[in-house]
Design a protein around this motif. Structure first.
Motif, PDB file in Angstrom:
ATOM      1  N   VAL A   1       0.835  -1.203   0.000  1.00 52.36           N
ATOM      2  CA  VAL A   1       0.000   0.000   0.000  1.00 52.36           C
ATOM      3  C   VAL A   1       0.875   1.259   0.000  1.00 52.36           C
ATOM      4  CG1 VAL A   1      -1.634   1.352   1.381  1.00 52.36           C
ATOM      5  CG2 VAL A   1      -2.010  -1.097   1.043  1.00 52.36           C
ATOM      6  N   LEU A   2       1.907   1.281   0.845  1.00 55.14           N
ATOM      7  CA  LEU A   2       2.789   2.447   0.909  1.00 55.14           C
ATOM      8  C   LEU A   2       3.532   2.665  -0.412  1.00 55.14           C
ATOM      9  CD1 LEU A   2       4.264   2.035   4.503  1.00 55.14           C
ATOM     10  CD2 LEU A   2       2.542   3.688   3.727  1.00 55.14           C
ATOM     11  N   THR A   3       3.945   1.565  -1.053  1.00 57.53           N
ATOM     12  CA  THR A   3       4.638   1.672  -2.335  1.00 57.53           C
ATOM     13  C   THR A   3       3.697   2.198  -3.411  1.00 57.53           C
ATOM     14  OG1 THR A   3       6.105  -0.141  -1.732  1.00 57.53           O
ATOM     15  CG2 THR A   3       5.964   0.384  -4.060  1.00 57.53           C
ATOM     16  N   ALA A   4       2.462   1.697  -3.425  1.00 61.83           N
ATOM     17  CA  ALA A   4       1.483   2.176  -4.409  1.00 61.83           C
ATOM     18  C   ALA A   4       1.143   3.640  -4.171  1.00 61.83           C
ATOM     19  CB  ALA A   4       0.216   1.319  -4.344  1.00 61.83           C
ATOM     20  N   ARG A   5       1.007   4.018  -2.912  1.00 59.29           N
ATOM     21  CA  ARG A   5       0.707   5.419  -2.593  1.00 59.29           C
ATOM     22  C   ARG A   5       1.830   6.339  -3.069  1.00 59.29           C
ATOM     23  NH1 ARG A   5       0.165   7.308   3.491  1.00 59.29           N
ATOM     24  NH2 ARG A   5       2.391   7.384   3.186  1.00 59.29           N
ATOM     25  N   ALA A   6       3.059   5.875  -2.866  1.00 61.63           N
ATOM     26  CA  ALA A   6       4.209   6.676  -3.300  1.00 61.63           C
ATOM     27  C   ALA A   6       4.244   6.839  -4.814  1.00 61.63           C
ATOM     28  CB  ALA A   6       5.508   6.034  -2.815  1.00 61.63           C
TER      29      ALA A   6
ATOM     30  N   PHE B   1       1.891   7.639  -6.734  1.00 60.02           N
ATOM     31  CA  PHE B   1       1.063   8.755  -7.171  1.00 60.02           C
ATOM     32  C   PHE B   1       1.472  10.090  -6.563  1.00 60.02           C
ATOM     33  CE2 PHE B   1      -1.574   4.977  -7.764  1.00 60.02           C
ATOM     34  CZ  PHE B   1      -1.878   5.129  -9.103  1.00 60.02           C
ATOM     35  N   ARG B   2       2.501  10.063  -5.740  1.00 61.49           N
ATOM     36  CA  ARG B   2       2.990  11.298  -5.131  1.00 61.49           C
ATOM     37  C   ARG B   2       3.819  12.060  -6.143  1.00 61.49           C
ATOM     38  NH1 ARG B   2       5.572   9.356  -0.766  1.00 61.49           N
ATOM     39  NH2 ARG B   2       3.648   9.394   0.391  1.00 61.49           N
TER      40      ARG B   2
ATOM     41  N   ARG C   1       6.902  14.850   1.826  1.00 58.34           N
ATOM     42  CA  ARG C   1       6.925  13.442   2.189  1.00 58.34           C
ATOM     43  C   ARG C   1       6.894  13.344   3.710  1.00 58.34           C
ATOM     44  NH1 ARG C   1      11.281  10.115  -0.909  1.00 58.34           N
ATOM     45  NH2 ARG C   1       9.969   8.532  -0.021  1.00 58.34           N
TER      46      ARG C   1
ATOM     47  N   GLU D   1       6.950  10.659   5.572  1.00 62.03           N
ATOM     48  CA  GLU D   1       7.809   9.632   6.133  1.00 62.03           C
ATOM     49  C   GLU D   1       9.277  10.002   6.004  1.00 62.03           C
ATOM     50  OE1 GLU D   1       7.200   8.457   1.852  1.00 62.03           O
ATOM     51  OE2 GLU D   1       5.877   9.065   3.453  1.00 62.03           O
TER      52      GLU D   1
ATOM     53  N   LEU E   1       4.055   0.774  -8.978  1.00 59.56           N
ATOM     54  CA  LEU E   1       2.793   0.036  -9.032  1.00 59.56           C
ATOM     55  C   LEU E   1       3.015  -1.453  -9.285  1.00 59.56           C
ATOM     56  CD1 LEU E   1       0.480   2.536 -10.957  1.00 59.56           C
ATOM     57  CD2 LEU E   1       0.391   1.890  -8.531  1.00 59.56           C
TER      58      LEU E   1
ATOM     59  N   SER F   1       4.371  -2.889  -6.020  1.00 56.70           N
ATOM     60  CA  SER F   1       3.343  -3.035  -4.980  1.00 56.70           C
ATOM     61  C   SER F   1       2.373  -4.162  -5.309  1.00 56.70           C
ATOM     62  CB  SER F   1       2.595  -1.725  -4.756  1.00 56.70           C
ATOM     63  OG  SER F   1       1.856  -1.371  -5.896  1.00 56.70           O
TER      64      SER F   1
END
Length: 199
Positions: free
Chosen positions: A87-92, A94-95, A101, A103, A182, A185
């Motif tokens: 989830v964190l990788t997928a969220r990143a 789209f950043r 950031r 984190e 993506l 993730s």
């Protein structure tokens, strides 16, 4: 020395080469950050393999029987952590590159300790090494078997880190970073679900 060391090398490659969630994480870290961070992560995985090889040489069947009752909860915990990472990788993905950031940036030390801890959550590795030691592959080798297993795992993990770094350099644009994050993730999530279902 040579026979136990060679047995350790073969055992180390045997446990490290099948690319699972950890391999994907290492390559993904290298692609998104740097070879230094990816290499540190790879050495974290190799250290865990070395620790489990040492446990197998020292305790073999006893270690495997102690871990067996908690193997399922450890597998669930590992799957949960992998899903969070997915989830964190997928969220990143789209950043925007300039976006704030929240984190902390990934450092070599954080990558090493994080991957070491995550790899240690896989009790199947100690069972694998224990089976090899009890079957005679590491018999009488002790430290040489452990050294061979660690060095083989480390060389493979560093190869994955180098490959991830190369891919990261080839896909430096925003779209390339989004696609690789993506894909990473998705693969991590699939591996976590596979871990949960025991498939």
């Amino acid at each position: 020395m040579s026979a136990p060391f060679l047995a350790g090398v073969i055992a180390g490659y045997g446990v490290a080469v099948p690319v699972g969630a950890i391999g994907v994480l290492i390559a993904g870290l290298s692609a998104r950050t740097s070879l230094r961070v990816g290499a540190a992560a790879g050495l974290g995985a190799a250290t865990a393999d070395g620790i489990y090889a040492l446990i197998a040489v020292l305790g073999g069947a006893a270690a495997a029987s102690l871990i067996a009752p908690i193997a399922t909860p450890l597998r669930w915990l590992a799957a949960a952590i992998l899903l969070i990472l997915a989830v964190l990788t997928a969220r990143a993905a789209f950043r925007k590159p300039g976006a704030a950031r929240p984190e902390k940036p990934t450092t070599a030390t954080r990558a090493y300790t994080g991957i070491l801890a995550l790899t240690l959550l896989n009790p199947a590795t100690v069972v694998y090494f224990a089976a090899l030691v009890l079957g005679g592959s590491g018999e009488g080798g002790g430290v040489w078997f452990v050294a061979g297993a660690f060095l083989a795992s480390a060389s493979w993990q560093l190869l994955l880190a180098g490959g991830g770094s190369l891919i990261g350099r080839l896909l430096t644009g925003d779209r390339g970073r989004m696609i690789t994050a993506l894909v990473s993730s998705t693969v991590i999530a699939i591996l976590a679900i596979t871990l949960l279902t025991g498939a």
